[in-house]
Design a protein around this motif. Sequence first.
Motif, short mmCIF file in Angstrom:
data_model
loop_
_atom_site.label_atom_id
_atom_site.label_comp_id
_atom_site.label_asym_id
_atom_site.label_seq_id
_atom_site.Cartn_x
_atom_site.Cartn_y
_atom_site.Cartn_z
N PRO A 179 8.14 6.36 13.49
CA PRO A 179 7.31 6.71 13.88
C PRO A 179 7.28 6.93 15.59
N ASP A 180 9.10 6.98 15.94
CA ASP A 180 8.70 6.79 17.12
C ASP A 180 9.09 8.39 17.55
N GLY A 181 8.78 8.78 16.69
CA GLY A 181 9.09 11.05 16.58
C GLY A 181 10.51 11.43 16.38
N HIS A 182 11.45 10.23 16.18
CA HIS A 182 13.29 10.65 15.46
C HIS A 182 12.95 11.05 14.15
N VAL A 183 14.09 11.44 14.13
CA VAL A 183 14.53 11.99 12.51
C VAL A 183 14.97 10.99 12.45
N ALA A 184 15.18 10.83 11.07
CA ALA A 184 16.81 9.67 10.17
C ALA A 184 16.45 10.39 9.18
N ARG A 185 18.37 9.64 8.64
CA ARG A 185 18.85 10.76 7.44
C ARG A 185 18.66 9.36 6.84
N THR A 196 0.67 -0.96 -0.26
CA THR A 196 0.01 0.13 -0.20
C THR A 196 0.53 1.54 -0.08
N PRO A 197 0.55 2.07 -0.78
CA PRO A 197 1.47 3.34 -1.15
C PRO A 197 0.99 4.54 0.76
N GLU A 198 2.06 5.07 1.15
CA GLU A 198 2.20 5.72 2.36
C GLU A 198 3.71 6.75 2.05
N GLU A 199 3.64 7.66 2.65
CA GLU A 199 4.58 8.35 2.71
C GLU A 199 4.61 9.12 4.17
N TRP A 200 5.74 8.75 4.56
CA TRP A 200 6.30 9.55 6.24
C TRP A 200 6.55 10.79 5.95
N GLU A 201 6.20 11.74 7.29
CA GLU A 201 6.86 13.36 6.71
C GLU A 201 8.26 14.07 6.61
N ILE A 202 8.62 14.16 5.80
CA ILE A 202 9.59 14.44 5.57
C ILE A 202 10.09 16.28 5.87
N ARG A 203 10.75 16.05 7.11
CA ARG A 203 11.70 17.66 7.51
C ARG A 203 12.37 18.02 6.51
N ALA A 204 13.50 17.18 5.90
CA ALA A 204 14.55 18.14 5.09
C ALA A 204 14.47 17.37 3.65
N THR A 229 20.40 9.78 -13.41
CA THR A 229 20.39 9.40 -12.28
C THR A 229 20.93 10.29 -10.63
N SER A 230 20.16 10.15 -9.81
CA SER A 230 20.50 11.23 -8.46
C SER A 230 20.63 10.50 -7.42
N VAL A 231 21.04 11.70 -6.19
CA VAL A 231 21.02 10.96 -5.14
C VAL A 231 20.19 11.61 -4.18
N ARG A 232 19.60 11.77 -3.08
CA ARG A 232 18.15 12.00 -2.51
C ARG A 232 18.79 12.19 -1.18
N THR A 233 18.91 12.50 -0.34
CA THR A 233 18.90 12.56 1.03
C THR A 233 17.66 13.28 1.69
N ASP A 234 16.63 12.65 2.26
CA ASP A 234 15.60 13.17 2.78
C ASP A 234 16.07 12.97 4.41
N ASP A 235 15.11 13.68 5.23
CA ASP A 235 15.22 13.56 7.16
C ASP A 235 14.15 13.22 7.38
N VAL A 236 13.44 11.72 7.46
CA VAL A 236 12.34 10.93 7.49
C VAL A 236 11.78 11.38 9.40
N VAL A 237 10.90 11.75 9.12
CA VAL A 237 10.23 11.30 10.64
C VAL A 237 9.91 10.59 10.61
#
Length: 208
Positions: free
Chosen positions: A34-40, A6-14, A24-32
């Motif tokens: 489920p425990d509230g931590h932001v992971a790169r 199923t499609p789903e998209e978590w919040e991206i802070r940056a 192609t390219s390389v992208r870096t996302d800071d993703v929130v």
Amino acid sequence: MTIKDTPEEWEIRATETPFVGNKTSVRTDDVVMPDGHVARRDYQVHPGSVAVLALDDAGRVLVLRQYRHPVRHKLWEIPAGLLDVPGENPLHAAQRELYEEAHVKAEDWRVLTDVYTTPGGCDEAVRIFLARDLSEADGERFEVEHEEADMELARVTLAELVRGVLAGGLHNNCLVVGVLSLVAAQNGDGLDALRPAEAPWPARPFEA
């Protein structure tokens, strides 16, 4: 319960794109999380691909052998290529690749399977087609270059390819998935029950 992705998209802070290549390219996302931590998360952004499992009247699969520099191997593969234009019809791209790499055309096309190749580190989506009723393409052969200039073509029985996959001798993602999907379809509802060639593809929407 229905087992279905199923499609789903978590919040991206940056987000940033530290590398842009030819295709192609390389992208870096800071993703929130489920425990509230932001992971790169770093991942490759890919336009998407198509592949063709071309099956002839003798039950043989058209395969090619090509050097792949990242893995330092010559791999047996099925014809495949990038979606060169955003929104490109994947069937048209598959027909182009079959012509360019094998100088073959097919009258019967079905969707064999859709996959994400490496969803932990790349957003590449691949649609693998089944092509039947094969014949030699019209006109001159496509002029190949780079790795494709050294490419070998062969037609191999499905049984031999299955043995090669299970013995660990064949490693190309599209070949492995395509061959095993074909066997599953043959042993299930049959090849004519596969999705039509123009079936929707949410991972890479296209115009019919």
